[in-house]
Each structure stands twice: as C-alpha cells, then as structure tokens.
Design a protein around this motif. Structure first.
Motif, mmCIF file in Angstrom:
data_model
loop_
_atom_site.group_PDB
_atom_site.id
_atom_site.type_symbol
_atom_site.label_atom_id
_atom_site.label_comp_id
_atom_site.label_asym_id
_atom_site.label_seq_id
_atom_site.Cartn_x
_atom_site.Cartn_y
_atom_site.Cartn_z
ATOM 1 N N LEU A 12 0.830 -1.210 0.000
ATOM 2 C CA LEU A 12 0.000 0.000 0.000
ATOM 3 C C LEU A 12 0.865 1.261 0.000
ATOM 4 O O LEU A 12 0.623 2.192 -0.777
ATOM 5 C CB LEU A 12 -0.925 0.020 1.212
ATOM 6 C CG LEU A 12 -2.226 -0.748 1.077
ATOM 7 C CD1 LEU A 12 -2.819 -1.035 2.453
ATOM 8 C CD2 LEU A 12 -3.198 0.028 0.217
ATOM 9 N N ALA A 13 1.872 1.292 0.852
ATOM 10 C CA ALA A 13 2.746 2.461 0.937
ATOM 11 C C ALA A 13 3.494 2.671 -0.377
ATOM 12 O O ALA A 13 3.618 3.804 -0.866
ATOM 13 C CB ALA A 13 3.723 2.305 2.100
ATOM 14 N N TYR A 14 3.972 1.583 -0.957
ATOM 15 C CA TYR A 14 4.726 1.677 -2.208
ATOM 16 C C TYR A 14 3.825 2.120 -3.364
ATOM 17 O O TYR A 14 4.154 3.043 -4.088
ATOM 18 C CB TYR A 14 5.371 0.325 -2.525
ATOM 19 C CG TYR A 14 6.037 0.291 -3.874
ATOM 20 C CD1 TYR A 14 7.268 0.910 -4.066
ATOM 21 C CD2 TYR A 14 5.431 -0.341 -4.950
ATOM 22 C CE1 TYR A 14 7.883 0.896 -5.310
ATOM 23 C CE2 TYR A 14 6.035 -0.359 -6.196
ATOM 24 C CZ TYR A 14 7.256 0.258 -6.372
ATOM 25 O OH TYR A 14 7.861 0.252 -7.609
ATOM 26 N N ARG A 15 2.677 1.449 -3.527
ATOM 27 C CA ARG A 15 1.786 1.731 -4.666
ATOM 28 C C ARG A 15 1.195 3.140 -4.600
ATOM 29 O O ARG A 15 0.952 3.753 -5.625
ATOM 30 C CB ARG A 15 0.661 0.708 -4.747
ATOM 31 C CG ARG A 15 1.119 -0.722 -4.964
ATOM 32 C CD ARG A 15 1.590 -1.028 -6.359
ATOM 33 N NE ARG A 15 0.593 -0.652 -7.334
ATOM 34 C CZ ARG A 15 0.871 -0.005 -8.466
ATOM 35 N NH1 ARG A 15 2.097 0.292 -8.765
ATOM 36 N NH2 ARG A 15 -0.080 0.318 -9.286
ATOM 37 N N THR A 16 0.952 3.648 -3.381
ATOM 38 C CA THR A 16 0.326 4.962 -3.237
ATOM 39 C C THR A 16 1.329 6.068 -2.946
ATOM 40 O O THR A 16 0.952 7.227 -2.903
ATOM 41 C CB THR A 16 -0.716 4.941 -2.097
ATOM 42 O OG1 THR A 16 -0.057 4.671 -0.864
ATOM 43 C CG2 THR A 16 -1.795 3.909 -2.364
ATOM 44 N N ARG A 17 2.582 5.678 -2.700
ATOM 45 C CA ARG A 17 3.631 6.638 -2.308
ATOM 46 C C ARG A 17 3.205 7.412 -1.056
ATOM 47 O O ARG A 17 3.383 8.620 -0.966
ATOM 48 C CB ARG A 17 3.956 7.581 -3.455
ATOM 49 C CG ARG A 17 4.572 6.891 -4.650
ATOM 50 C CD ARG A 17 4.780 7.847 -5.812
ATOM 51 N NE ARG A 17 5.378 7.217 -6.959
ATOM 52 C CZ ARG A 17 4.720 6.483 -7.870
ATOM 53 N NH1 ARG A 17 3.440 6.270 -7.728
ATOM 54 N NH2 ARG A 17 5.348 5.952 -8.896
ATOM 55 N N ASN A 18 2.639 6.680 -0.114
ATOM 56 C CA ASN A 18 2.139 7.284 1.123
ATOM 57 C C ASN A 18 2.631 6.454 2.305
ATOM 58 O O ASN A 18 2.098 5.380 2.587
ATOM 59 C CB ASN A 18 0.603 7.329 1.101
ATOM 60 C CG ASN A 18 0.015 8.005 2.305
ATOM 61 O OD1 ASN A 18 0.697 8.272 3.304
ATOM 62 N ND2 ASN A 18 -1.282 8.271 2.231
ATOM 63 N N ASP A 19 3.636 6.961 3.003
ATOM 64 C CA ASP A 19 4.232 6.240 4.138
ATOM 65 C C ASP A 19 3.280 6.087 5.324
ATOM 66 O O ASP A 19 3.554 5.312 6.226
ATOM 67 C CB ASP A 19 5.518 6.924 4.596
ATOM 68 C CG ASP A 19 6.653 6.710 3.609
ATOM 69 O OD1 ASP A 19 6.546 5.787 2.760
ATOM 70 O OD2 ASP A 19 7.644 7.453 3.681
#
Length: 116
Positions: free
Chosen positions: A64-71
C-alpha cells in the motif's frame, strides 16, 4: 408535485436499505403526499474508519505504501477509510502489477440482497 427531502448522516453500509425504504415509501404513498422524487442534497454518506493494522498485515502495508507513495500506510495504528471504500486499496490490488494485495469487497447481507 414535490420531493421527499433527505438530510442527515447515514453510514454507507446502510445506504442501500435506506434507498430501498425511500423508494417503497414513494411508490406506496407518493401520490397521497404529492411526492414525485427524492432530494438528497442534505444527506451525508459516512465512510467507516478502521485501524489499518486490524485489516492488513505487514506485507500489505508495504505494498500500500509503495503503490500509493504514502508512508502513512506503514503505520498499523493509522485510521483509514475501510478497505471496501478506499481507493488506495483498489490501486494496490491491481493484479497487473507484480506487487499487489488481495482485493477487498463488501458484500451485502442476505436480507439487503432480498429487498433489492
């Protein structure tokens, strides 16, 4: 002719039942009250929030963090919109990408399905 005006807040999980009830009311009583439709301008649909760690595992949070670029998705204590209505989950479950998560779908209970 007028419209039945809905206002307030409804959890999205109950929205289908509300719509069915309103349509049944209009079919049965609309002419008696001079109603020909529904106005929902004042109706707010509430999307439920959940703790991220309760609906995902470590690997899914990383995807999720990688695909959305949201840590923010790396923190299991983050409060998020439930996966069934969260567009980031849709993006992260895209099977065209090597790293993806299992899709999340909501299912209506049998009573709701019967009345629709």
């Amino acid at each position: 002719n007028g419209s039945l005006e809905l206002s307030g807040r409804v959890d999205i999980r109950w929205a289908t039942r509300l719509n069915v009830a309103v349509q049944r009311f209009l079919m049965v009583n609309g002419s008696q009250f001079g109603l020909s439709g529904v106005t929902r301008r004042g109706l707010e649909i509430i999307l439920p929030k959940v703790r991220l760690g309760d609906v995902t595992n470590d690997r899914e949070r990383e995807v999720l963090a990688y695909r959305t670029r949201n840590d923010q998705y790396l923190n299991p204590d983050s409060q998020i919109t439930a996966p069934e209505w969260n567009t980031d989950f849709v993006e992260a479950s895209d099977r065209r990408h090597q790293h993806h998560i299992k899709p999340r779908y909501t299912s209506d209970d049998s009573h709701t399905i019967e009345i629709v």
